[in-house]
Design an enzyme around this catalytic site. Structure first.
Site, short mmCIF file in Angstrom:
data_model
loop_
_atom_site.label_atom_id
_atom_site.label_comp_id
_atom_site.label_asym_id
_atom_site.label_seq_id
_atom_site.Cartn_x
_atom_site.Cartn_y
_atom_site.Cartn_z
N HIS A 83 14.08 -40.02 -20.91
CA HIS A 83 15.18 -39.73 -20.99
C HIS A 83 15.88 -38.82 -21.68
O HIS A 83 16.39 -38.54 -21.11
CB HIS A 83 15.39 -40.93 -22.05
CG HIS A 83 16.73 -40.76 -23.02
ND1 HIS A 83 18.02 -41.51 -21.89
CD2 HIS A 83 17.65 -40.40 -23.82
CE1 HIS A 83 19.48 -40.89 -23.28
NE2 HIS A 83 18.71 -40.04 -23.92
N GLU A 88 14.50 -43.33 -15.41
CA GLU A 88 14.68 -44.58 -16.95
C GLU A 88 15.15 -46.70 -16.03
O GLU A 88 15.22 -46.70 -17.15
CB GLU A 88 16.19 -43.78 -17.66
CG GLU A 88 15.87 -43.71 -18.33
CD GLU A 88 17.32 -43.29 -18.96
OE1 GLU A 88 17.52 -42.13 -19.78
OE2 GLU A 88 18.82 -42.81 -18.26
N ASN A 103 -18.49 -36.02 -8.89
CA ASN A 103 -19.88 -36.22 -8.76
C ASN A 103 -20.10 -37.55 -8.95
O ASN A 103 -21.00 -38.27 -8.65
CB ASN A 103 -20.65 -34.97 -9.07
CG ASN A 103 -21.47 -34.59 -8.70
OD1 ASN A 103 -21.58 -34.15 -6.70
ND2 ASN A 103 -22.83 -34.43 -9.21
#
Length: 686
Positions: A47, A69, A405
């Site tokens: 908002h 929203e 990794n």
């Protein structure tokens, strides 16, 4: 009144990025059992972005965020249940929204096709909710409408702070948002408006009283004021139907300013306490450009140098004795304490919590696990551990590679883990803590660990080591940091090209830090990164070679000792070794390596400083050691040129320049030369 909002754009963009971080963090924790407040936090962030972008005229952002929203509003109202598909859609929307905000910053154009695709997907999700609602029975539909659609009357007293316009806020946007909730009537209170001669066009003197007829809740009405939250006195009261003022009374009130005076007066009184609290919270922090902070820290460094020079002068005068000399020394001691305290507090300004770097990993782990079909529980600890902003910015990429990794090479698939008697869900932990004036970051997993036999075989194939060479487990583990080294069977978008771990090591080394790995095959691995808290100050050991003084970083020093001739050993190639505990370490004569002709050549007359570099020990031969000192680091590359084996320079208390030695660089330089000829650039600098 029109305003130039361009001066507020940087603040708006920064708040947008903060809101996007909050949205992403909240969405990653979203599930069917999520607390309603978590959804409200995400909704409020969306908002705020929508309201701010509309105020600046960025309609493409406000329109896209409006659809997000609306979908979030359905989640918090219970009209839609949280599921993985919706979370994925909202996360993708956050990504494209971030790209749109980035476009405002660097004046680039986002992928419009992708924007349209996601907006259509959001609208399709909203339509599916409406279709599901229409399939409910008529009786249920009527009952729900009666329960949730009953219009209520709300009385709103809104008194903004005088800086409302200067902060780029427009009350018209607030009233437009309220009007979307129902029928709105607004009165403007002009009682505090000054005369024209005293009026400041950028100051807000107005107050508003409004009546809203809407089925909205008080919380929904508060959302309309979220953009000015903490910068206004706001009172929202529900009015019972029999208490509601009639239109005739409204008209009479409008014609009689004196009669309506009590209403606006009551609002500030009722809201006085929370208003003061909000104002206090707002004033607890300010936004300052990093350039201003850097300038202050540089000036602080100059002050430290000046204080050190004055202290040296004071010591010289003290040798002459006298009451004045003693008073001078006392004053200089107090100045030193105050300067040190000021310096420490100044450096704290640049400190940020490591969570700034850690916050990206929940999303990264979630996406990669979905791609690789793995189940991983990510655990973060020590997120509030603080580190210098520069260190924080540069450590991000190495951490990303280490986490990727671990996910790709370390942690196994659920099937493999189950076959090995492990839980299907793996564990990946990132932790940070302060240790001995440094920050230590650990990346641990309970995966397969390093396959040393496979690593050694690959290293021999690539010619990194000889098949006749006997390596310790620690040296085999460190082979993964060699350029071009990889044990992946095939190249993927995650690994296999041999690019990454050597870059990780180099980047961490550039920050004055070290990286090491500990592993147990079948049990998991832990990568340990040790970094200085700041790059502006260094705890150093002063060492002399002839008449010159050099700075050795304390973090690299193991111990210093007098050389015993019986522990010396010469090998082919003129390399001198010294027996240190249970190993032989190379002796590096700094006077020869640095081209300093004044240093002593007699090992019995000097000292050996044992240092650690990349897991290996070496002995630096110096004439003598002076005291330990915290020094301000000056860039040598900026003021002279980059030198191998030197990380910077500083100014000593007597005004002389001292080079700050880079221990890993010196060791590498020693192994490259293996001769008595100094490096030309270093010799010139010395």
């Amino acid at each position: 009144m029109s305003m130039d909002l361009s001066e507020f754009l940087d603040v708006f963009l920064e708040e947008c990025f903060e809101g996007l971080e909050a949205m992403e963090s909240g969405l990653l924790h979203l599930d069917a059992g999520t607390d309603l407040e978590e959804i409200n936090t995400i909704f409020r962030a969306a908002h705020s972005i929508k309201g701010g972008s509309a105020a600046f005229g960025f309609n493409h952002i406000s329109e896209f965020t409006h659809v997000m929203e609306t979908l979030l509003d359905e989640l918090r109202n219970g009209a839609r249940q949280v599921d993985e598909k919706i979370v994925d859609l909202l996360l993708a929307s956050v990504d494209i929204l971030r790209e749109m905000v980035d476009g405002l910053k660097d004046e680039s154009t986002p992928d419009e096709a992708r924007v349209a695709e996601l907006k259509n997907a959001l609208e399709a999700a909203l339509e599916s909710t409406q279709e599901a609602t229409t399939k409910e029975t008529p009786a249920t539909e009527t009952t729900d409408a009666q329960a949730t659609g009953e219009a209520r009357l709300w009385q709103i007293h809104f008194t903004p702070c005088p800086d409302l316009f200067r902060e780029g806020n427009d009350p018209l946007r607030i009233f437009e948002a309220l009007e979307e909730l129902g029928t709105l009537q607004v009165e403007t209170d002009l009682s505090t408006l000054p005369s024209l001669s005293d009026l400041d066009p950028s100051t807000c003197y107005l107050r508003w009283n409004a009546t809203l007829e809407s089925p909205a809740s008080e919380e929904q009405i508060h959302e309309a004021f979220s953009w000015v939250e903490g910068n206004c006195d706001l009172k929202i009261t529900r009015i019972e139907r029999e208490e509601a003022p009639s239109p005739a009374i409204e008209a009479e009130t409008a014609d009689q300013p004196a009669a309506k005076a009590p209403a606006p007066a009551a609002a500030p009184v009722a809201a006085a306490k929370p208003a003061r609290s909000s104002s206090s919270r707002e004033s607890s922090s300010i936004r300052v450009a990093i350039e201003k902070v850097d300038l202050l820290i540089n000036l602080m460094g100059e002050l430290v140098i000046t204080q050190s020079m004055l202290n040296q002068v004071g010591l010289d005068l003290a040798q002459e004795g006298g009451q004045k000399a003693e008073a001078l020394l006392n004053g200089l001691a107090q100045l030193e304490r105050n300067t040190r305290e000021l310096q420490e507090n100044m450096l704290q300004i640049r400190m940020l919590p490591i969570s700034v770097a850690f916050n990206r990993f929940p999303r990264l782990v979630r996406d990669l696990c979905g791609k690789m079909g793995k189940k991983v529980d990510l655990v973060l600890s020590g997120e509030q551990t603080e580190v210098d902003k520069t260190v924080l910015e540069k450590i991000g990429d190495p951490l990303v590679h280490l986490v990727r990794n671990s996910l790709d090479h370390g942690l196994e698939t659920p099937e493999v883990r189950a076959a090995n008697g492990k839980p299907e869900q793996g564990r990946l932990e990132l932790s940070a803590q302060h240790e001995s004036g440094n920050i230590v970051i650990r990346i641990s997993d309970d995966g397969a660990g390093l396959d040393r036999e496979k690593i050694l075989k690959k290293a021999i194939q690539q010619g990194l080591v000889s098949d006749k060479e006997e390596l310790s487990e620690e040296r085999i583990d460190n082979l993964i940091f060699q350029p071009g080294f990889s044990t992946a069977e095939k190249v993927s978008d995650l690994s296999g090209r041999g690019v990454g771990m050597d870059v990780v090591k180099r980047n961490i080394g550039d920050l004055g830090g070290t990286v090491s790995i500990q592993s147990r095959q079948g049990k998991g691995s832990t990568v340990v990164i040790r970094l200085p808290l700041t790059l502006a100050i260094l705890d150093g050991q002063l060492a002399s070679i002839g008449e010159d003084t050099y700075i050795l970083p304390l973090i690299s020093i193991i111990e210093s000792l007098q050389i015993r001739p019986e522990n010396l050993k010469n090998v082919t190639g003129s390399t001198e070794l010294y027996r240190f505990r249970d190993e032989y370490i190379p002796v590096i004569r700094l006077n020869r390596l640095l081209g300093n002709q004044c240093g002593t050549d007699s090992l019995e007359q000097g000292l050996l400083v044992v240092v650690e570099s990349e897991g290996q020990h070496a002995g630096l031969f110096v004439d003598r050691l002076q005291g330990q000192q915290q020094v301000v680091i000056k860039s040598l590359e900026t003021n002279f040129q980059q030198l191998d084996g030197v990380s910077g320079a500083t100014i000593l208390g007597d005004g002389r320049v001292a080079l700050i030695l880079d221990i890993p660089g010196l060791v590498q330089l020693f192994h490259k030369t293996r001769t008595n000829n100094p490096a030309p650039a270093l010799a010139a600098a010395s």
